[in-house]
Structure formats: C-alpha cells, structure tokens
Motif scaffolding. Sequence first.
Motif: not given
Length: 460
Positions: A1-19
């Motif tokens: 379930m995704i929090s409705s208060t989030a402003k930005v979500q990044v999916i994937g914590g590889g090199l691109a997502g971490t940066e």
Amino acid sequence: MISSTAKVQVIGGGLAGTEAAWQVAQAGIPVILHEMRPIRTSPAHHSQELAELVCSNSFGAMSSDRAAGLLHEELRRLGSIIIQTADQHAVPAGGALAVDRGIFSHQLTETLSNHPLIELKRSEITEIPSEDIVILATGPLTTPSLAADLQKFTGMEYMSFFDAASPIIVGESINQDIAFLASRYDKGDAAYLNCPFNKDQYLQFREALCQAEQAELKDFERETAKFFEGCLPIEELAQRGEETMRYGPLKPIGLFDGRLGDFREPENKEKRPYAVVQLRQEDKQGQLWNMVGFQTNLKWGEQKRVFRLIPGLEKAEFVRMGVMHRNTFINSPQLLDPTLQFKIRPTLLAAGQLIGTEGYTAATAGGWLAGTNAARLVLGLETVTLPETMMMGALFEFISSASPKHFQPMPPNFGILPELTGKIRQKRERYGKYRDRALSDLNEWQLKLNNKQKNLVILS
Ligand SMILES: Cc1cc2nc3c(=O)[nH]c(=O)nc-3n(C[C@H](O)[C@H](O)[C@H](O)COP(=O)(O)OP(=O)(O)OC[C@H]3O[C@@H](n4cnc5c(N)ncnc54)[C@H](O)[C@@H]3O)c2cc1C
C-alpha cells in the motif's frame, strides 16, 4: 500500500534509483524509495544493499578526457552521491574508477536509510502508482508484473538483449608465482593480476571454451537471443575466431611480467605473453578478484573446469560464478521527453537501464536527472535536460561499448545524435572538441540551475 502523503516515490534502489532518491531528498522533499530485495531477488543481484554493482566493479576510465571520466567529473560537481561514494571507496584499477563493491553499496544503504527525508521500503511494486510523482528505476531486470503494467500503460512491446556477468575469484587461490601484477602500459599503479598464456595454452583454452556446455536458455529466449556487443560472453567470443579473444579481453599488448626482465630488451621479446587474462581487484584488502571481460553463460561446473585451465588459476576458488540473462528496456525516444518524463504522464519519470542507457555511470547520470526533475516538479519549477556537454559524455560512454542498434532506445537528448553512430575515430575527434568546453559549460549551467532553484524555493 502506498502512502498518500508521499510526494515522490522512486521504484528500484539500483544506481539510478539511489541517485534519484538522494537528489529529491537533498532538495528538501520527502521521498519513498521502494526496493524489492531481499524480499524478492533478481537473477543478477547478490545482496540486499542499494546500488549493487552487478558485474564489474568499475565505473570506467577516470581521466576527464575520456567519456566516462568526464561524466564522473560532471556528476561530482552536481553533487552525485554515487560518484562521491565511489571516490571514497575506490580501489586501485590503473586509471579506472573502480570500487570496493561491498563497502560502496553498504555505505550508500546506510546513508540513504539515515536521511530524514528518505523512507526505504523493502517490497516489490507490481503496478505503477497512479498518484504522486513517480520515478521508475527498476533496471534491466524489472519484475514481470511491473513490466506487464508498464507495457499496458505505454501500449508498446519491450525491447531486449542478453547480458552476462563475470565470475569472482578468491585471491589466495590464485597462483601468484604465475600471475603477475601490472597495469597495461604500466599506467597508474600495478593494479591488475595478469594470467599469461603461451600459444599452446591459449589454443587449448579456446578449444575447451568452444566445447564447453552452456546453460540452457528458454526456448523463447533462444529465438530472440541478441547479445550486447559490448558485453559478449567469453565463449561467444571464442567461437567467433581463433584471434578474437586476443583482440578483446585477452589482449596481451602492454602487459609484461617485470620478474622476467626488461620488456624493452630484444632477448626478452619471446617472453611476452601470447594472451593474458586480467583480474581486477574487488575489495580494499585484495581478497577477491574479478575476471575482466569474462561474462559467461557456461554451466557453473563447466566454468570451474574451463577457467582452471588458465595459467595461475589451476586451483581457483570461485565466490561468484558468471550468469547470463535477458535485459529489458523501453522505447525511450518514443515514450520519454529529454527530461526523462513520460510524454503521456509528465509526473512519471524513468531512468537507468530500463530506458536503455548502459553502464553504471550513465545509469547514475539518468538517476541524477530524474531525481532533479522530480524535485523540480514538486517545487513547481521548469524541468531541465542534461547540459549538452553531459549528454555528450553520456553518449560517448554509451557508444564506446554499444553497437548501433542499441542507440535507438535512448531518449532523444540523452545521448542520441544519429550522425555520431559508427566510425569510432570520427567519434573520438568530435568528442575531443566537446570535452574542451565541457567543464566550463557545466559551471554555467549549474549556476543557472541553482539560481532558479534558490529563487523558487524561497518563493514556495
Ligand atoms: C548482468 C549484468 C551485468 C552488467 N555489467 C556491467 C558492468 O560490468 N559495467 C557497467 O558499467 N554496467 C554493467 N551492467 C549494466 C549496469 O548494471 C546497469 O546499467 C546499471 O546497474 C543499471 O542501473 P539501474 O539502476 O538502472 O538498474 P539496477 O542496478 O538493476 O537496479 C534496479 C533495482 O530495481 C529493483 N527492482 C526491480 N524490479 C522491482 C520492482 N518491481 N519493485 C521494486 N524493486 C524492483 C532491483 O532489485 C534493483 O535493485 C550490467 C548489467 C547486468 C544486468
């Protein structure tokens, strides 16, 4: 379930997502970073850390007169957390920026986990969130359900090619009476362990490689198997011709065992190796070494048997075997703007190998851009493209290893200039011109970016 208060979500914590997540948080905006590992793992990843380097531990040439080095320098100046961390945990690699991958990824995981504005969630995302500003950075091994949802969303088929990773060997199991330390042309420190072949040994090794049994590809994969020319399995190279490996990863030129005398002396000419396998240091202590250019799809038992034919590796112990798998990417020029926003939903962005950029440094550059633009969207700022010089860096890093067909999937301004395809010499000449004005252009661009951001942050 995704929090409705989030402003930005990044999916994937590889090199691109971490940066990307770091850039969003550094702009003062809360961000959720979704990483599925260790709940679900991928065929190429081995840990639960963010920004895991799946194959080599090298970000490419360090010098700023090379494409990768120029991109590193630009990213450094733009506050890239990936490059900053790579600098901190660099290991000797004769002119390349290579890192101790374990410490590198662990520190990034700690740094992001401790950032007050980053929430790291360990779960697989199976559908594109319909709310918030979302960055897709799930890489070439995006899970099937998310890939299916993305396909539904874009209405387009994926593109794909095959890619492979090299084995890693325990240092103590390498026979250092045979292997010698040196960097090619003695550039930088003597950073590589080199396993020298004479002609007979080389021919026997090639024969064994050509005969060795490969891991099965699924039927549908075999039909569509296209290799990435910059990362071909070693057995594929062996089959292409007797000399192919000697002009590729087993190139002997510039490598000589100093214990045998001075290579300039004519009587030592015949002591030069006929071919060389290079091993690059993996960790700071030098306990682990990866086989440079030894991506492979051989069965694991076959890898051990055949690679132990390499002089110096007779008793090699492997901590990781090579693997091969299918990489998936989207048709970026049709789907994305140069800001990495989807044309049909500007609040959805994408970065990394999912959009067709290849290599750790290019993935980082894309992550930086997507993160910066996600933050700018929240702040109500105009989104930006990479400065021209940085695009050139990305372009050249990409084409230095890719075959022309792989240009297609890049978004228009993220490294696609069709007239630059092919003809390496011509590319190099043009690149030289861009390089000269690259860093000063970047300063100007960064100033503009900062000023705009500062003004609007104050206003908002
Ligand atoms: C086998 C292989 C070997 C490679 N070798 C090299 C090399 O030697 N040198 C080089 O420069 N480049 C190499 N590349 C290319 C390089 O790895 C990539 O360009 C770079 O890692 C891509 O970064 P990324 O962030 O796009 O993807 P990744 O680094 O793959 O990160 C994507 C992340 O998303 C996560 N994820 C996937 N699906 C979901 C989901 N549904 N929900 C939540 N999380 C998800 C994954 O677990 C992963 O952590 C290689 C790639 C592969 C696959």
